[in-house]
Each structure stands twice: as C-alpha cells, then as structure tokens.
Design an enzyme around this catalytic site. Structure first.
Site, PDB file in Angstrom:
ATOM      1  N   ARG A 201       0.747  -1.037  -0.110  1.00  0.00           N
ATOM      2  CA  ARG A 201       0.044   0.037   0.121  1.00  0.00           C
ATOM      3  C   ARG A 201       0.709   1.076   0.155  1.00  0.00           C
ATOM      4  O   ARG A 201       1.411   1.534   0.982  1.00  0.00           O
ATOM      5  CB  ARG A 201      -0.988   0.073   1.249  1.00  0.00           C
ATOM      6  CG  ARG A 201      -1.730   1.418   1.112  1.00  0.00           C
ATOM      7  CD  ARG A 201      -3.086   1.030   2.145  1.00  0.00           C
ATOM      8  NE  ARG A 201      -2.505   1.119   3.343  1.00  0.00           N
ATOM      9  CZ  ARG A 201      -3.771   1.238   4.400  1.00  0.00           C
ATOM     10  NH1 ARG A 201      -4.889   1.499   4.198  1.00  0.00           N
ATOM     11  NH2 ARG A 201      -3.214   1.077   5.766  1.00  0.00           N
TER      12      ARG A 201
ATOM     13  N   ASP B  45      -4.195   3.759  14.002  1.00  0.00           N
ATOM     14  CA  ASP B  45      -3.492   4.243  12.857  1.00  0.00           C
ATOM     15  C   ASP B  45      -3.962   5.499  12.655  1.00  0.00           C
ATOM     16  O   ASP B  45      -4.639   6.135  13.284  1.00  0.00           O
ATOM     17  CB  ASP B  45      -3.442   3.198  11.728  1.00  0.00           C
ATOM     18  CG  ASP B  45      -4.748   3.147  10.983  1.00  0.00           C
ATOM     19  OD1 ASP B  45      -5.570   4.019  11.276  1.00  0.00           O
ATOM     20  OD2 ASP B  45      -4.670   2.451  10.101  1.00  0.00           O
TER      21      ASP B  45
END
Length: 560
Positions: free
Chosen positions: A173, A458
């Site tokens: 990613r 996150d």
C-alpha cells in the site's frame, strides 16, 4: 549515528537526506530515472485530481448531496464487462494481515499464516525518510528470502517458509495521492509519495516476483473518484511498458474508504479492469471521510462516539453490502475491514473478550459474502481463518457463490447517518483526546501503528478522533457529561478536557507528547479544518529532521 545529510543530483533529480542502510541499493541512478519518468508524466494530473477533490468538498459543503454519477450510468448498467481473472496468489485471500514494513513486522507478517500481507507505507507507517527507504530494503530482501532481524534483547527473527510461494502474498500500500516525499525532488518539485512507493517496489521486485510465481500487487488508498483510478491505471500501463513487463501483470485492490468513492465502486473497477483485483472496506477512513466531507452540514451528519459507530449501523451495513455486490458482479474480490483488537496474553479474560469480538466481526463479513478480511495481529489470524474456512469450505472465495443480487444500490442508505444509534458523551470526548495525543506521540517518534487501550490505532482512527471533536464543536452538538447532565460541546470545554487528559498521560524522557498535544489541538480546535492530520505532522517531522541534520553537521565540524 548516520552521517550528515547528503544531496545527490542526477539528470535534475535530487535525492537529499541522511544515509539509511541499503539506501544506495534501492535509490540507484536507474531507479531514480524511473521515478523521474513517473513524476514528469503523471504529477501534473495528480495535482489536478487533488484540486478536483477540493472543488467537490466545497460543493458538498454548499449543499450538494453525493449520488451515483449520471455520466457513468452505462458502465453500471452494462452487465457484460468483468475485471481480469484473479492473479496468482490472489485467488484465496481469506485472511490478510496488515502492518508497517519495518524489518521485524515484515518477518512476523510473512510467518503469520495469513494468506496475504498488506505491506503498508501509508496509515500504519510514519512516512519518515528512514521508514520509506528501509521499507523498500526490507521488501526487497524478503522477496529474495534474504531477511533476518535481531532485536536489542537478542531475539532472532527468521523466515519459516523456504519458498516465496509458501508465504503470504505481499500487497504493497503506497502513500495516498495527497502526500509528497520532500527528500526526492524532480525538476525542483517534491516527488509524489504514491509514485515513489509504487515505483521503487515495482522497479526492484517485479521481475523477481514474476519469476517466483507471484506478481507486483498493490492496495490503492483514499481514492475519491473513478478518474483517480483511471490515473493509476495509466501509471500501471506506462510503468509496465517502461520496464518491459506484460500488461496486466500489476494488480490493484482499491480501498473504498471515502464517501464519494462509495458511489463509484463499479466505475473504479471499470477504470482498472485489466489491473483490478478487488475492493476493500476501509472502514475507519470511511468514517473519517464522512465526518470530513459533511463537517459543515450541521446536526444531520453528526455521529455519536466513535466506539458506537460499529459495522452493524445501517449506513455501514449499506456500504459493505453494496461493496460485495459490486465486486462479485464484476468478478473481483471483496475484502473486509480491519479487526483492530490487540490480544492480551497476560489477561485471559480480556484476551477472550477481544477474540470474541474479532470472531463476531469476521463471521458477519463472511456471511455477508466477503472473500476475506484484515487483522492487525498474528494472534488473530487463526480466529479469522477458522471463520472463513467454515464459510468457504473448499472454495477459494465467494465470487460465484454469493453474488448478493438481493442488494439494491441505494444512495440514501449510504448517507443514512440519522439512523445511527448512540450518543455523544464526555467519556467519548476524553477518549478522542487521549487516543489522538497518544497516537501522534507515537507517529512523531516514527511508529505509525500504535497499540493504545488494547486497540491498534493508525492514522485513520486518529483522524476520526480529531475530526469528531471539530465537527461536534462547529455543529453545537450536545454531550452527556460524566454526571449525567447535557452540555453543549464548545471549544472552551474541549480545551479544558484536553488539559486534564494531557496531565494524566505518563511521561518518559524520549516522549514527544508536548509536540503531539500541540499538533492535535491545532487540528481539532482550529477554525479551519486541516484536510489531513498527517500533512502538518509531516511538516513537523521535516522541521525536526532539519534540526537534527544541523546538529549532526555541527558535531562533525567540531570533531574535525
């Protein structure tokens, strides 16, 4: 200690920044030339797409309600098209583990028993120069099975499998389109973080992956429009031609984590057809996007405490069910969201409760038709695997068996915020403050995935924390206090609660809590809403890095 900062310019491409082990092996002249090719060909359009995002946001703030696009109706109604057949290593994705690309995590993820690993340069990784470069080194070494790691305590980490094809499929990613890499300049412009992460991984590993029976696979984050998927498809085509790789070798799974993208899921798959692998329900960023986009639309779009915005709420059910329908209608994989619980081996009761939450979440996804799902910790892999094994049986996925033709695309259902059950509480405000500051402290120290209160936080969850506070204040929302009374959420009250929460945080000599608090307050209490928390955070990182470089230079000068 690293040497002082260096700056190298080749063909008007400048690499600047201190030495990181392996830097010269991944940032070669040939690799920089490839990055420059990508930047010169695609950066101008990237900036246009970012400008279009802002125009859409302003239109929604002015009263526009997102809907399915009339200009792409033919794409949605055409039953004949499908995406490319599933690529090697992507046919069975029943459990995917996610995490940053540090060396220890790379080994643990590849030893986890999951089917795939999302190697993350984005929300769970602070985009420091060290992390960006060393992450590429770690991936290169892992693919060639040349990776090991010894902790400060002397514990050794090694790959258990002898062949790449026996390990989880790596899916990288890259950073979102809005983030830039200031350490690489092309013709004086900062490099796109997306193009850097994508380009270096592809350049160094595509041929090796193909030789070992896999391929260069990617997760694309934070897309807001199908034209952004078209941009990525053009990047893929040009990159494959440049490197003489067969077209269609690259495959991409798109995270549907913005509210506007939810109305364009089939169009996104269409734009990527020959390179599409599937869609993912990026739940936390999706919630953040909804708050951000509708932040100025008043009480009708105000959500309760973030812990109460679960996947069983009506608007979230509509989002996930429509995603499965879109994917399976077009032959693509539908991948579920993150299980953020962190197992606690020292507390059997808490551990059992966390595992049960994960089991319930994954059971819902599997029964809804998802082909796989995410976990954030190796200990959660067996739980998720058991759930999907039971539903899938001998099948690799549910693309043919769970078409979800019973689901009707419904724009109103996607925006049914008013049906969300729950309330705003003082405890929820305090939790947002606590988590936000703790997470930013971790982020500023280089760790973008932080275990806080038995959950893996996150950047997306930190974004929810600060954006909820901003929205509640500007909407004049009412919260239930700890005494049970009702109180309007104001900037003054949140400021008071911030000071109280900050005073209770444990301190260490190395923490960056003062800076974290300042950054969080700027984002949550500012009059103007920062689009992304990580952008000002990155500026602070660059400023701190510049100060450190100056200190290193002074030490070298003094020593000589």
């Amino acid at each position: 200690m690293y040497p002082i900062d260096t700056s190298v310019t080749i063909n008007n491409v400048t690499m600047q920044g201190h030495y990181v082990p392996g830097r010269d092996e991944v940032l070669t002249a040939e690799a920089l030339e490839f990055l420059a090719f990508l930047h010169r060909k695609f950066n101008a359009r990237r900036l246009e797409l970012l400008a279009a995002r802002e125009q859409m946001r302003q239109a929604i703030s002015a009263g526009l309600t997102p809907d399915f696009l009339p200009e792409t109706r033919k794409i949605r109604e055409d039953d004949s098209w499908r995406v490319a057949s599933l690529a090697p290593g992507l046919k069975d994705r029943r459990v995917e583990i996610t995490g940053p690309v540090d060396r220890k995590m790379t080994i643990n993820a590849l030893n986890s028993g999951a089917r795939c690993w999302l190697a993350d340069f984005e929300d769970s990784s602070t985009p420091s120069w060290e992390n960006s470069v060393s992450g590429q080194v770690n991936l290169r070494d892992a693919i060639r099975q040349q990776i090991d790691f010894t902790s400060d305590a002397g514990k050794d980490y090694r790959l258990q499998a002898e062949r790449l094809e026996d390990m989880p499929t790596i899916i990288v990613r890259p950073r979102g389109l809005h983030l830039e890499e200031d350490h690489i300049l092309v013709d004086g412009e900062p490099m796109s973080g997306s193009l850097m992460d994508f380009g270096l991984y592809l350049f160094h590993n595509a041929e090796e992956l193909i030789r070992r029976g896999r391929g260069p696979y990617f997760y694309l984050p934070k897309l807001e429009h199908n034209l952004e998927a078209r941009w990525w498809n053009c990047v893929f085509v040009a990159a494959q031609d440049y490197l003489d790789i067969p077209q269609g070798t690259i495959r991409a799974t798109v995270l549907i984590e913005t509210i506007t993208a939810a109305f364009q899921m089939e169009e996104i798959l269409y734009q990527l057809r020959n390179h599409a692998a599937g869609l993912n329900a990026g739940r936390w960023d999706y919630i953040f996007s909804l708050i951000k986009v509708f932040r100025e639309r008043g009480a009708d779009y105000v959500l309760p405490d973030r812990a109460q915005v679960t996947m069983t709420q009506p608007m979230m059910r509509a989002y996930t069910e429509q995603l499965v329908r879109a994917c399976h209608r077009r032959g693509a994989s539908a991948i579920g969201g993150m299980a953020a619980q962190i197992p606690n081996r020292r507390d059997p009761e808490a551990n059992a409760a966390a595992l049960e939450k994960v089991r319930a979440d994954k059971t819902r996804e599997a029964q809804d038709g998802f082909d796989g799902s995410w976990v954030a910790h190796p200990d959660l892999v067996p739980v998720a695997m058991e759930v999907f094994d039971k539903v899938l049986g001998e099948n690799n996925n549910q693309i043919r068996t769970r078409r979800r033709e019973d689901v009707i695309p419904d724009a109103a259902a996607l925006l049914n915020v008013g049906a969300t059950e729950g309330e705003i509480t003082e405890a929820g405000i305090r939790m947002n403050i606590d988590v936000g500051i703790r997470y930013l402290d971790s982020w500023l120290q280089g760790n973008g995935a932080a275990a806080i209160h038995n959950l893996m936080e996150d950047a997306a969850t930190a974004e929810i924390s600060r954006s909820q506070l901003w929205q509640w204040i500007h909407a004049g929302a009412t919260a239930t206090t700890s005494e049970g009374s009702e109180r309007t959420v104001t900037r003054e009250w949140v400021s008071q609660l911030t000071e109280e929460a900050f005073a209770e945080l444990p301190r260490t000599e190395s923490d960056m809590l003062d800076e974290a608090k300042e950054l969080f307050v700027e984002a949550a209490l500012a009059e103007e809403f920062p689009e992304f928390l990580t952008v000002p955070a990155y500026r602070r990182y660059l400023s701190a890095a510049a100060d450190a470089a100056g200190a290193r230079a002074e030490m070298v000068a003094a020593a000589s």
